[in-house]
Write a protein that holds these residues in place. Sequence first.
Motif, PDB file in Angstrom:
ATOM      1  N   TRP A   1       0.815  -1.214   0.000  1.00  0.00           N
ATOM      2  CA  TRP A   1       0.000   0.000   0.000  1.00  0.00           C
ATOM      3  C   TRP A   1       0.849   1.265   0.000  1.00  0.00           C
ATOM      4  O   TRP A   1       0.504   2.249  -0.658  1.00  0.00           O
ATOM      5  CB  TRP A   1      -0.959  -0.016   1.190  1.00  0.00           C
ATOM      6  CG  TRP A   1      -1.971  -1.113   1.070  1.00  0.00           C
ATOM      7  CD1 TRP A   1      -2.079  -2.227   1.845  1.00  0.00           C
ATOM      8  CD2 TRP A   1      -2.983  -1.236   0.059  1.00  0.00           C
ATOM      9  NE1 TRP A   1      -3.098  -3.032   1.393  1.00  0.00           N
ATOM     10  CE2 TRP A   1      -3.676  -2.452   0.307  1.00  0.00           C
ATOM     11  CE3 TRP A   1      -3.381  -0.450  -1.019  1.00  0.00           C
ATOM     12  CZ2 TRP A   1      -4.727  -2.879  -0.487  1.00  0.00           C
ATOM     13  CZ3 TRP A   1      -4.442  -0.875  -1.808  1.00  0.00           C
ATOM     14  CH2 TRP A   1      -5.105  -2.077  -1.541  1.00  0.00           C
TER      15      TRP A   1
ATOM     16  N   HIS B   1      -1.237  -1.808 -10.747  1.00  0.00           N
ATOM     17  CA  HIS B   1      -1.156  -3.262 -10.946  1.00  0.00           C
ATOM     18  C   HIS B   1       0.291  -3.766 -10.915  1.00  0.00           C
ATOM     19  O   HIS B   1       0.539  -4.945 -10.644  1.00  0.00           O
ATOM     20  CB  HIS B   1      -1.914  -3.721 -12.202  1.00  0.00           C
ATOM     21  CG  HIS B   1      -1.332  -3.360 -13.521  1.00  0.00           C
ATOM     22  ND1 HIS B   1      -0.239  -4.003 -14.046  1.00  0.00           N
ATOM     23  CD2 HIS B   1      -1.729  -2.460 -14.459  1.00  0.00           C
ATOM     24  CE1 HIS B   1       0.023  -3.502 -15.252  1.00  0.00           C
ATOM     25  NE2 HIS B   1      -0.857  -2.562 -15.514  1.00  0.00           N
TER      26      HIS B   1
ATOM     27  N   VAL C   1      -7.554  -6.086  -7.722  1.00  0.00           N
ATOM     28  CA  VAL C   1      -8.313  -5.754  -6.515  1.00  0.00           C
ATOM     29  C   VAL C   1      -9.196  -6.928  -6.100  1.00  0.00           C
ATOM     30  O   VAL C   1      -9.301  -7.272  -4.916  1.00  0.00           O
ATOM     31  CB  VAL C   1      -9.153  -4.481  -6.729  1.00  0.00           C
ATOM     32  CG1 VAL C   1     -10.112  -4.262  -5.563  1.00  0.00           C
ATOM     33  CG2 VAL C   1      -8.247  -3.262  -6.883  1.00  0.00           C
TER      34      VAL C   1
ATOM     35  N   TYR D   1      -7.017  -9.708  -4.589  1.00  0.00           N
ATOM     36  CA  TYR D   1      -6.487  -9.306  -3.282  1.00  0.00           C
ATOM     37  C   TYR D   1      -7.570  -9.400  -2.212  1.00  0.00           C
ATOM     38  O   TYR D   1      -7.324  -9.932  -1.114  1.00  0.00           O
ATOM     39  CB  TYR D   1      -5.923  -7.887  -3.353  1.00  0.00           C
ATOM     40  CG  TYR D   1      -5.381  -7.404  -2.026  1.00  0.00           C
ATOM     41  CD1 TYR D   1      -4.081  -7.709  -1.636  1.00  0.00           C
ATOM     42  CD2 TYR D   1      -6.171  -6.658  -1.151  1.00  0.00           C
ATOM     43  CE1 TYR D   1      -3.582  -7.295  -0.404  1.00  0.00           C
ATOM     44  CE2 TYR D   1      -5.685  -6.226   0.070  1.00  0.00           C
ATOM     45  CZ  TYR D   1      -4.391  -6.550   0.441  1.00  0.00           C
ATOM     46  OH  TYR D   1      -3.911  -6.135   1.659  1.00  0.00           O
ATOM     47  N   ARG D   2      -8.717  -8.879  -2.508  1.00  0.00           N
ATOM     48  CA  ARG D   2      -9.810  -8.886  -1.517  1.00  0.00           C
ATOM     49  C   ARG D   2     -10.234 -10.320  -1.180  1.00  0.00           C
ATOM     50  O   ARG D   2     -10.565 -10.624  -0.028  1.00  0.00           O
ATOM     51  CB  ARG D   2     -11.011  -8.095  -2.033  1.00  0.00           C
ATOM     52  CG  ARG D   2     -10.769  -6.583  -2.050  1.00  0.00           C
ATOM     53  CD  ARG D   2     -11.962  -5.859  -2.666  1.00  0.00           C
ATOM     54  NE  ARG D   2     -13.168  -6.061  -1.878  1.00  0.00           N
ATOM     55  CZ  ARG D   2     -13.524  -5.321  -0.831  1.00  0.00           C
ATOM     56  NH1 ARG D   2     -12.752  -4.326  -0.448  1.00  0.00           N
ATOM     57  NH2 ARG D   2     -14.637  -5.574  -0.175  1.00  0.00           N
TER      58      ARG D   2
END
Length: 441
Positions: free
Chosen positions: A314, A369, A431, A434-435
């Motif tokens: 992050w 990305h 995304v 990852y989630r």
Amino acid sequence: MQARNLTEGSILRNIITFSLPYLLSYFMQILYGMVDLFIVGQYCGVASITAVSIGSQVMHMLTVIIIGLAMGTTVVVGQAIGARNDRKAAAVVGNTISLFMMFSLFLTVVLVAGAKGIVSLIETPAEAVEGTENYLYICFIGIPFIVAYNIIASIFRGLGDTKSPMYFIAIACVANIVLDILFIGVLHYDAAGAALATTLAQTLSVIISLVMIRRHRIIAIHRSELRPHRAEMGAILKVGIPVALQDGFIQVAFIVITVIANMRGLNDAAAVGIVEKVIGALFLVPSAMLSAVSAIGAQNVGAGKMHRAKSTLWQAMRITVAYGIILAIIIQFTANWVVGIFTDDPNVIISGGQYLRSYIWDTGLAGIHFCFSGFFCACGASTISFIHNFCSIVLARIPFSYLFSINYPDTLYPMGIATPIGSLVSVIICVGFYRYYYAKR
């Protein structure tokens, strides 16, 4: 074996201290092609510029694939260092040397034999065919040295050291500039001179790096560790092959876009070639963040510190997004000037400026990305990176580039938009993965 511990201390400081030498190294590597193009542009015509831009793009594709494959070494060595397993790290390094030595010799034979076919396949404009062939023949012969440099760099990065590769590439960069002036400016070898300068400079870099490694005993490898072992090679290839395929598909997409531009004529081909070189340089920060996230993340995953690996992701993403937004705004006002550095042909400058203004928006999106890809690789899940890039290319980059080229024959601006659209597809997929897999770990 000397290594730097990236599992402790400030995450932001680790990112910065790791990525700055890498950023400088990558900049100097990109500078190779840019210097070639600049000097050719000063002494030769549009045909030679096109030959060097097409030839160097083919070489960039091969280099990126090699770097992707070597990412397996960076990650596996990093995980071993994070787990304090020096014996495994040494075995991985030894198997890397054996694996890539065989791979480079095979690749050289295949590419030299297929050079003419490659030039024909990518629809090289007739005026640039001879120059492109000469460029590729010389570079293909130097493949073993390109492979050698990149595996040396991957090993050092796995150890947490990005400074040593920076020194090696700095030597090569200075040599390349001097040799470019000699072969192109003085001896008038045109595109062949650019290839010869690059190959000899890379060779010099490898020789000096090997001498330094041997003299300072930076890496101690025993003969037994050079013997192929299924476990070590399997671990390297498990990470490296999906990354290499991913990067290969990305470069194939760029080659296809080059083919589309080549079909539009010499000026558009030269414009796209110049912009690709510029974009390569401007992608320094996203590429540095990918490397930083993969290497730092790998050590932390190996040490069982997943929370630090996620924090690295992050923080790196914030850096690259901010960079991409600022850069895209600046380029809207300076695109023609940037392209004009490499050529004084007004048609090429106008077309290149159009292409750069739309393409540049990919910097921020790709940065997102790229960071995700580094994180997935650090976790040993590089297949995810392959999946999102493959979908991006097949669903967006290639089809939109072709459609925009056909429907807007008088401008390159719409073609440049295709790449950011492709990156948006990648971001959405990243995304989602990852989630689903990592958000709660």
